[in-house]
Design an enzyme around this catalytic site. Structure first.
Site, PDB file in Angstrom:
ATOM      1  N   ASP A   1      36.892  37.530  46.283  1.00 34.13           N
ATOM      2  CA  ASP A   1      37.418  38.834  45.863  1.00 34.13           C
ATOM      3  C   ASP A   1      36.865  39.887  46.831  1.00 34.13           C
ATOM      4  OD1 ASP A   1      38.713  40.844  44.557  1.00 34.13           O
ATOM      5  OD2 ASP A   1      38.019  40.293  42.561  1.00 34.13           O
TER       6      ASP A   1
HETATM    7  C1  NOJ Z   1      39.728  43.391  43.559  1.00 32.95           C
HETATM    8  C2  NOJ Z   1      40.317  42.710  42.370  1.00 32.95           C
HETATM    9  O1  NOJ Z   1      39.300  42.211  41.524  1.00 32.95           O
HETATM   10  C3  NOJ Z   1      41.274  41.581  42.700  1.00 32.95           C
HETATM   11  O2  NOJ Z   1      41.919  41.196  41.515  1.00 32.95           O
HETATM   12  C4  NOJ Z   1      42.256  41.992  43.766  1.00 32.95           C
HETATM   13  O3  NOJ Z   1      43.140  40.934  44.049  1.00 32.95           O
HETATM   14  C5  NOJ Z   1      41.498  42.444  44.989  1.00 32.95           C
HETATM   15  N1  NOJ Z   1      40.634  43.571  44.650  1.00 32.95           N
HETATM   16  C6  NOJ Z   1      42.414  42.835  46.142  1.00 32.95           C
HETATM   17  O4  NOJ Z   1      43.057  44.025  45.878  1.00 32.95           O
END
Ligand code: NOJ
Length: 717
Positions: free
Chosen positions: A250
């Site tokens: 993430d």
């Molecule tokens: C953080 C989020 O937790 C995740 O769900 C997302 O895909 C990513 N950012 C990318 O935007």
């Protein structure tokens, strides 16, 4: 593994390999081109077909090996045509609808050059304080698993190289929905059993459905941050389940290992993440392509090769080596009529009628009042929508356009968050002049989603006061609740004639809401997550354990009972049982609650076999539940027959009930039908150091909601 990938791997330098293991956020176009020239393997969408082609051209024509890019984006519930939020999709109890909505999103996204989405969210959560419940499918692991698999099929289809397919990502692996206190990014102490029985199943379902990637969660599980969790990432996901796709981190999740307090510095964080099984780092800070942290010798070369192979295999499956570009003249940039029709029907199908004295649908035509911030707000898209998603209009405009014959008064009353109640008096005056008042209230989209945990789940601002003041006029008052999560509605629900939850319904939400008000569509969803009576009751999942002291009555602690004796307040019956002294039992509205505008009766449930062998293939049907359902109303409607299971005596404690099957049926006025639901052996299994069906008695509870089920006994031998 393909000859092309073997060949590429044999020719790649260390830096070229490392380049494949990173995805950076939207860099500006010049930076992006420079990064791609240096070997960057994946990027977030630029965002247009032309800009994507331009960047692909750099990768394909201006790098030594010409490896095309993966182009990622959070396509969560729509690209241009915005569908209802996933929690609403879950409420529809309709896997085919979820598949169709994901397919629409994939078609629009791929036409612009997106090849990789970070969806579906497979996190089960029993805590509505967590803002991200809007992005998931609710509190039930079985329902979530079914819908996650449907969504993966919708995005990916049968062939990832097709022009209507994109690679899906099951996220956030794992335990993100269990963060302590519902606070985003918080850790969770999870037993093997909680992981196996509740949190892991939806991810395993995604893997079985062929999901291309899985995203590691920000959270720590029992002290180990998921970006460094070798047991879960490698031993469970890759080895035990045979997942051969890409594990993506993430956003800055690798770098976050430093503040988590398990890595000394970025170099240590990267080393730990790759040793644990991560394949692609998201964000770009630790892996800036020539960083010393990832110099040869810092990471295991075999692990790096494995990660690179997974990335290249995904690119190959997407057909990018043959077809790196998209046709910019075919880019879909606005919804067409068919997509609008689909998301409009979905918004109604996922709406849940909490309570109705018959005031809904509105008897037409009448003089009516629209009040509350959602009378005129256009904030219907939900938390996870990019700026290029097709906007929604307002309910007031939609109703005026559709029904010029109606006499519609509009008074905003209160704002979402503002402390002023100045508009309530005008709304009350208007309510006195109309036959029915519709109060449109809720949470603006920004209050749910990521980094949007709340400690107070009542309607924000002074919206509750508005509802009570309007209802106090005696004019029948109907509440339309627009929200990204379950809310605490105890402060007003008993005062109103009807209440319907429409969630954040997307581009066509206002049209769908008007359909529901006028009876042109039915709010035929059922709650995928319980609505608590108060925040203090959370978590309050329907699938709780019985405990050794189950309660039969709730507490009734009130101000008059100041006479507190040795055993507590005298009015609390059945005191030494599992409950709160000051609350009735159970949530305000449980998982599965809801009814449309029709009314159904159920016959006695029957099973095709009341005894079945405990041992045998997991997917073998061991018994089929049948029940006759009759539509008693004078209108067509949908019933969702739900089947819950209770394992009466087991080697480890089990939930009082858990969902194991359902069927949605449309019946005409007066029509009867027999609804049959086949139960495979695996739904009877429990986790106790492995999955198994224990012999002994089970109860099946069959009905429209948990409150009205009928029990039938079966036995495994
Ligand atoms: C953080 C989020 O937790 C995740 O769900 C997302 O895909 C990513 N950012 C990318 O935007």
């Amino acid at each position: 593994m393909s000859a092309r990938i073997d060949d590429l791997l044999s020719r790649m330098t260390w830096a070229e390999k490392i380049g494949q293991l990173s995805i950076v956020f939207r860099p500006d176009p010049d930076d992006a081109a420079a990064l791609v020239r240096k070997g960057l393997g994946s990027t977030f969408w630029p965002p247009s077909a032309d800009a994507t082609n331009a960047l692909q051209r750099v990768a394909v024509e201006q790098t030594r090996l010409g490896i095309p890019l993966l182009v990622g984006l959070d396509v969560i519930h729509g690209q241009r045509t915005i569908a209802p939020i996933p929690l609403s999709q879950a409420a529809a109890f309709d896997p085919e609808l979820v598949r169709a909505l994901a397919h629409l999103a994939a078609t629009e996204a791929r036409s612009g050059g997106v090849t990789w989405t970070f969806s579906p969210m497979a996190d089960v959560s029993r805590d509505p304080r967590w803002g991200r419940v809007s992005e998931g499918f609710g509190e039930d692991p079985w329902l979530t698993s079914l819908l996650v698999a449907a969504m993966v099929r919708g995005y990916q289809g049968d062939d990832l190289s097709a022009p209507d397919a994109i690679a899906a990502t099951a996220k956030h692996f794992v335990g993100y929905g269990a963060g302590e206190g519902g606070r985003d990014y918080n850790g969770a102490d999870l037993s093997e059993r909680a992981l196996r029985a509740v949190h892991l199943p939806p991810f395993e379902a995604a893997v079985r459905a062929g999901v291309a990637s899985v995203m590691a969660a920000f959270t720590s599980v029992s002290g180990i941050p998921m970006h460094a969790h070798r047991h879960l990432l490698t031993e469970v996901l890759k080895q035990e389940w045979g997942f051969d796709g890409v594990i993506v981190g993430d956003a800055e999740g690798v770098a976050n290992l430093v503040p988590h307090g398990v890595a000394e510095d970025l170099a240590d964080a990267v080393r730990q993440a790759y040793a644990a099984g991560l394949d692609v780092e998201m964000g770009g800070s630790p892996l800036s392509l020539d960083a010393a942290e990832i110099a040869p010798g810092r990471l295991d070369p075999a692990r790096v090769d494995d990660a690179v192979r997974r990335v290249l295999a995904t690119k190959e499956a997407l057909g990018l080596f043959e077809n790196p570009y998209v046709d910019p003249t075919a880019e879909i940039t606005t919804p067409d009529a068919a997509s609008r029709t689909l998301v409009r029907a979905a918004a109604a199908r996922g709406s849940v009628l909490l309570h109705n004295d018959g005031s809904l649908p509105l008897a037409a035509p009448r003089r009516l009042l629209l009040t509350g911030p959602y009378a005129t707000s256009t904030d219907h898209l939900g938390a996870w929508v990019q700026y290029f998603g097709a906007r929604a209009g307002s309910v007031a405009d939609e109703l005026r356009d559709r029904r010029p014959d109606l006499d519609i008064l509009v008074e905003e009353g209160v704002d979402f968050l503002s402390p002023t109640d100045a508009g309530i008096a005008a709304a009350v005056r208007a309510a006195r002049e109309v036959a029915v008042a519709v109060v449109l209230v809720g949470e603006p989209s920004a209050l749910s989603g990521e980094a949007a945990s709340r400690s107070d789940l009542r309607l924000p601002g002074r919206q509750e006061e508005l509802i009570r003041a309007v209802a106090a006029t005696g004019t029948p008052t109907v509440v339309v609740l627009v929200t990204g999560r379950p809310l605490v509605v105890a402060g007003w629900i008993d005062e109103v004639a009807a209440a319907v939850v429409v969630w954040h319904g997307g581009t066509e939400a206002p049209a769908a809401i008007v359909d529901l008000l006028l009876g042109d569509a039915e709010p035929s969803g059922r709650l995928p997550m319980s609505f608590p009576r108060s925040v203090g009751q959370i978590p309050i999942p329907y699938a709780h354990e019985n405990t050794g002291r189950p309660a039969s009555t709730g507490g009734t602690l009130t101000a008059e009972h100041h006479d507190v004796g040795l055993h507590g307040p005298g009015n609390v019956q059945d005191k030494y049982s599992s409950k709160y002294l000051d609350l009735p039992l159970g949530p305000q509205f449980s998982f599965g609650h809801g009814s449309g505008y029709a009314r159904f009766s159920h016959g006695a449930p029957e099973v095709s076999a009341s005894v079945f062998p405990a041992e045998g293939p997991d997917d073998e049907t061991v018994t089929t539940v049948s029940i006759e359902v009759t539509n008693l109303a004078d209108r067509r409607g949908d019933e969702v027959v739900q089947v819950y299971l209770r394992d009466v005596v087991a080697s480890v404690t089990q939930p009082v009930r858990r969902l194991v099957g359902f069927a949605r049926r449309t019946l005409d006025a007066g029509e009867s039908a027999t609804v049959s639901i086949a139960l495979p052996r695996e739904v009877f299994a429990l986790w106790a150091e492995g999955w198994r069906v224990e012999s002994g008695a089970f109860e099946l509870h069959v009905g429209s909601t948990l409150a009205t089920t009928q029990a039938i006994a079966v036995e495994a031998r």
